[in-house]
Design a protein around this motif. Sequence first.
Motif, mmCIF file in Angstrom:
data_model
loop_
_atom_site.group_PDB
_atom_site.id
_atom_site.type_symbol
_atom_site.label_atom_id
_atom_site.label_comp_id
_atom_site.label_asym_id
_atom_site.label_seq_id
_atom_site.Cartn_x
_atom_site.Cartn_y
_atom_site.Cartn_z
ATOM 1 N N PHE A 231 -18.906 -70.411 -5.263
ATOM 2 C CA PHE A 231 -18.203 -69.214 -4.818
ATOM 3 C C PHE A 231 -18.816 -68.752 -3.497
ATOM 4 C CE2 PHE A 231 -18.426 -69.464 -9.369
ATOM 5 C CZ PHE A 231 -17.175 -69.094 -9.833
ATOM 6 N N ARG A 232 -18.000 -68.162 -2.641
ATOM 7 C CA ARG A 232 -18.566 -67.509 -1.465
ATOM 8 C C ARG A 232 -18.973 -66.105 -1.882
ATOM 9 N NH1 ARG A 232 -16.068 -66.231 4.574
ATOM 10 N NH2 ARG A 232 -18.095 -65.668 5.497
ATOM 11 N N TYR A 233 -20.268 -65.874 -1.864
ATOM 12 C CA TYR A 233 -20.810 -64.603 -2.352
ATOM 13 C C TYR A 233 -20.641 -63.510 -1.297
ATOM 14 C CZ TYR A 233 -23.954 -61.613 -5.066
ATOM 15 O OH TYR A 233 -24.476 -60.593 -5.820
ATOM 16 N N GLY A 234 -20.716 -63.909 -0.026
ATOM 17 C CA GLY A 234 -20.575 -62.953 1.068
ATOM 18 C C GLY A 234 -21.300 -63.465 2.295
ATOM 19 N N GLY A 235 -20.664 -63.358 3.485
ATOM 20 C CA GLY A 235 -21.316 -63.822 4.706
ATOM 21 C C GLY A 235 -21.684 -65.286 4.615
ATOM 22 N N GLU A 236 -22.981 -65.572 4.767
ATOM 23 C CA GLU A 236 -23.475 -66.955 4.689
ATOM 24 C C GLU A 236 -24.105 -67.262 3.338
ATOM 25 O OE1 GLU A 236 -27.038 -64.620 6.304
ATOM 26 O OE2 GLU A 236 -24.866 -64.451 6.190
ATOM 27 N N GLU A 237 -23.872 -66.389 2.347
ATOM 28 C CA GLU A 237 -24.429 -66.588 1.007
ATOM 29 C C GLU A 237 -23.375 -67.167 0.060
ATOM 30 O OE1 GLU A 237 -27.868 -63.528 -0.097
ATOM 31 O OE2 GLU A 237 -25.950 -62.537 0.259
ATOM 32 N N PHE A 238 -23.823 -68.116 -0.762
ATOM 33 C CA PHE A 238 -22.921 -68.785 -1.699
ATOM 34 C C PHE A 238 -23.579 -68.841 -3.073
ATOM 35 C CE2 PHE A 238 -21.909 -70.105 2.518
ATOM 36 C CZ PHE A 238 -20.521 -70.191 2.547
ATOM 37 N N ASN A 239 -22.716 -68.747 -4.094
ATOM 38 C CA ASN A 239 -23.205 -68.782 -5.472
ATOM 39 C C ASN A 239 -22.651 -70.015 -6.168
ATOM 40 O OD1 ASN A 239 -22.300 -68.033 -8.489
ATOM 41 N ND2 ASN A 239 -24.253 -67.052 -8.046
ATOM 42 N N GLY A 240 -23.421 -70.545 -7.110
ATOM 43 C CA GLY A 240 -22.944 -71.664 -7.914
ATOM 44 C C GLY A 240 -23.243 -71.430 -9.388
ATOM 45 N N LEU A 241 -22.326 -71.830 -10.248
ATOM 46 C CA LEU A 241 -22.529 -71.811 -11.693
ATOM 47 C C LEU A 241 -22.482 -73.252 -12.173
ATOM 48 C CD1 LEU A 241 -20.157 -68.866 -12.738
ATOM 49 C CD2 LEU A 241 -22.610 -68.745 -12.240
ATOM 50 N N ALA A 242 -23.509 -73.673 -12.910
ATOM 51 C CA ALA A 242 -23.591 -75.053 -13.390
ATOM 52 C C ALA A 242 -23.563 -75.076 -14.906
ATOM 53 C CB ALA A 242 -24.863 -75.716 -12.873
ATOM 54 N N TRP A 243 -22.963 -76.126 -15.449
ATOM 55 C CA TRP A 243 -22.842 -76.267 -16.900
ATOM 56 C C TRP A 243 -23.469 -77.583 -17.373
ATOM 57 C CZ3 TRP A 243 -19.241 -73.742 -14.024
ATOM 58 C CH2 TRP A 243 -18.745 -72.527 -14.512
ATOM 59 N N GLY A 244 -24.388 -77.460 -18.342
ATOM 60 C CA GLY A 244 -24.847 -78.627 -19.086
ATOM 61 C C GLY A 244 -25.890 -79.501 -18.421
ATOM 62 N N TYR A 245 -26.472 -79.058 -17.295
ATOM 63 C CA TYR A 245 -27.484 -79.887 -16.635
ATOM 64 C C TYR A 245 -28.889 -79.370 -16.938
ATOM 65 C CZ TYR A 245 -23.632 -81.732 -13.830
ATOM 66 O OH TYR A 245 -22.465 -82.322 -13.415
ATOM 67 N N PRO A 246 -29.803 -80.250 -17.359
ATOM 68 C CA PRO A 246 -31.206 -79.840 -17.423
ATOM 69 C C PRO A 246 -31.711 -79.561 -16.009
ATOM 70 C CG PRO A 246 -31.002 -82.200 -17.795
ATOM 71 C CD PRO A 246 -29.613 -81.646 -17.759
ATOM 72 N N LEU A 247 -32.765 -78.770 -15.897
ATOM 73 C CA LEU A 247 -33.247 -78.330 -14.588
ATOM 74 C C LEU A 247 -33.573 -79.508 -13.672
ATOM 75 C CD1 LEU A 247 -33.771 -75.769 -13.019
ATOM 76 C CD2 LEU A 247 -36.136 -75.793 -13.845
ATOM 77 N N SER A 248 -34.182 -80.559 -14.230
ATOM 78 C CA SER A 248 -34.561 -81.718 -13.406
ATOM 79 C C SER A 248 -33.331 -82.403 -12.812
ATOM 80 C CB SER A 248 -35.360 -82.714 -14.249
ATOM 81 O OG SER A 248 -34.600 -83.137 -15.375
ATOM 82 N N GLU A 249 -32.273 -82.523 -13.604
ATOM 83 C CA GLU A 249 -31.045 -83.153 -13.125
ATOM 84 C C GLU A 249 -30.354 -82.285 -12.083
ATOM 85 O OE1 GLU A 249 -27.768 -85.894 -12.927
ATOM 86 O OE2 GLU A 249 -29.894 -86.010 -13.430
ATOM 87 N N LEU A 250 -30.368 -80.965 -12.305
ATOM 88 C CA LEU A 250 -29.746 -80.044 -11.350
ATOM 89 C C LEU A 250 -30.493 -80.073 -10.014
ATOM 90 C CD1 LEU A 250 -27.467 -78.021 -10.964
ATOM 91 C CD2 LEU A 250 -28.997 -76.225 -11.826
ATOM 92 N N LEU A 251 -31.813 -80.163 -10.066
ATOM 93 C CA LEU A 251 -32.607 -80.264 -8.834
ATOM 94 C C LEU A 251 -32.232 -81.519 -8.053
ATOM 95 C CD1 LEU A 251 -36.119 -79.106 -10.092
ATOM 96 C CD2 LEU A 251 -34.766 -78.009 -8.317
ATOM 97 N N ARG A 252 -32.023 -82.617 -8.754
ATOM 98 C CA ARG A 252 -31.636 -83.861 -8.079
ATOM 99 C C ARG A 252 -30.286 -83.698 -7.377
ATOM 100 N NH1 ARG A 252 -28.264 -87.654 -8.291
ATOM 101 N NH2 ARG A 252 -27.227 -86.855 -10.157
ATOM 102 N N ILE A 253 -29.326 -83.039 -8.070
ATOM 103 C CA ILE A 253 -27.996 -82.831 -7.484
ATOM 104 C C ILE A 253 -28.087 -81.947 -6.248
ATOM 105 C CG2 ILE A 253 -25.729 -81.766 -7.886
ATOM 106 C CD1 ILE A 253 -26.089 -82.554 -10.868
ATOM 107 N N LEU A 254 -28.903 -80.890 -6.329
ATOM 108 C CA LEU A 254 -29.003 -79.950 -5.213
ATOM 109 C C LEU A 254 -29.749 -80.561 -4.026
ATOM 110 C CD1 LEU A 254 -29.607 -76.619 -7.152
ATOM 111 C CD2 LEU A 254 -27.508 -77.423 -6.070
#
Length: 341
Positions: A274-297
């Motif tokens: 989502f565009r949170y505002g200006g140059e800020e963006f938000n993301g909601l993730a489902w079902g990923y362990p933290l290590s896997e999410l870090l790899r994606i990011l």
Amino acid sequence: MKIMSRLEKQNNELRILVKNNAEPIFLHNTNMFKTFILVGIIAMLIPILISPFSESKSRLIPIYLGSIILFILVFLMFQIKPFKEKPVLGIYLVFTGAFLFSIYMSVVNSPEQRATIILGLFCIFPLCLIDKPLRVDLFSIGVYLVHTALAFIFKGSVLGLDDAVNSLCFLTLGIVVGNQMIKARIEAFETKRQLILEKETDELTGLKNRRKLFQLIGEYRVDDSNAPSSVIMIDIDDFKEYNDQFGHVAGDQLLNQFGKTLLFYEEKYNIQFFRYGGEEFNGLAWGYPLSELLRILLELKVSINAITSCCQKVSVSIGITDCETKKFKNYEKYIELADKA
């Protein structure tokens, strides 16, 4: 050839609209199925109630009661899977019963009279569901042929011909108006969908906007099984300086490219941005362990670094909050923690 080409084009456009509006079409057909079950039961109850004052109605009480039982059984059957997911089939079954009843009344119960009930059904049926127009038309035409054949057999040539002509007039009216109504309903759903998209989408980036984000997180409780497992905040580094140096047009171009990158990752992974505002963006993730999410990011960061805009490297700061380890009751707190991170 031109007519065939135009018809094929219209059919393709209609198929796309149906696919894009599958959910409201499903809800419409579900509501119509329930409505006509109720209407059918009431329509059978009325003659039962007046049967003490009508000998002709008294003779038909077993048929009226049998029809009510069948309506109830069909309704109960379509409350369980997989039938619950096919309300169109339920509507066809309801109208099959209604047409059979009207054919019986026309050719068996009152062979000396012209058809009446079935004429109304030919008009009503195509208006009551959203389905492929060709399938609706073929169903109506099939019923017409069956009724016409039986009318000639049971009623003779004179009344049979009257029924055939009268039914054809109402059949034609139902098909023409019904096809137009199906198209109009689908186009209305599409118009509504486009308005909702416009309201919920950030025009510059193509991402969902802040309004949609807060609407979405307001629907979740942290203990919901389908709730997001992680919250992400992304900030484009030194975006103000970038705007000052290259101008707002270049800044908008950068945001547009940035949005396209996030949309690509939205399709690739179970993450919604989502565009949170200006140059800020938000993301909601489902079902990923933290290590896997870090790899994606980290993969996302590499893609963002590859954005070419005014010959300056683009970088971002990313914060993550794991919702499964921090049991807060609302997602605004998780957004705040991800922003700090």
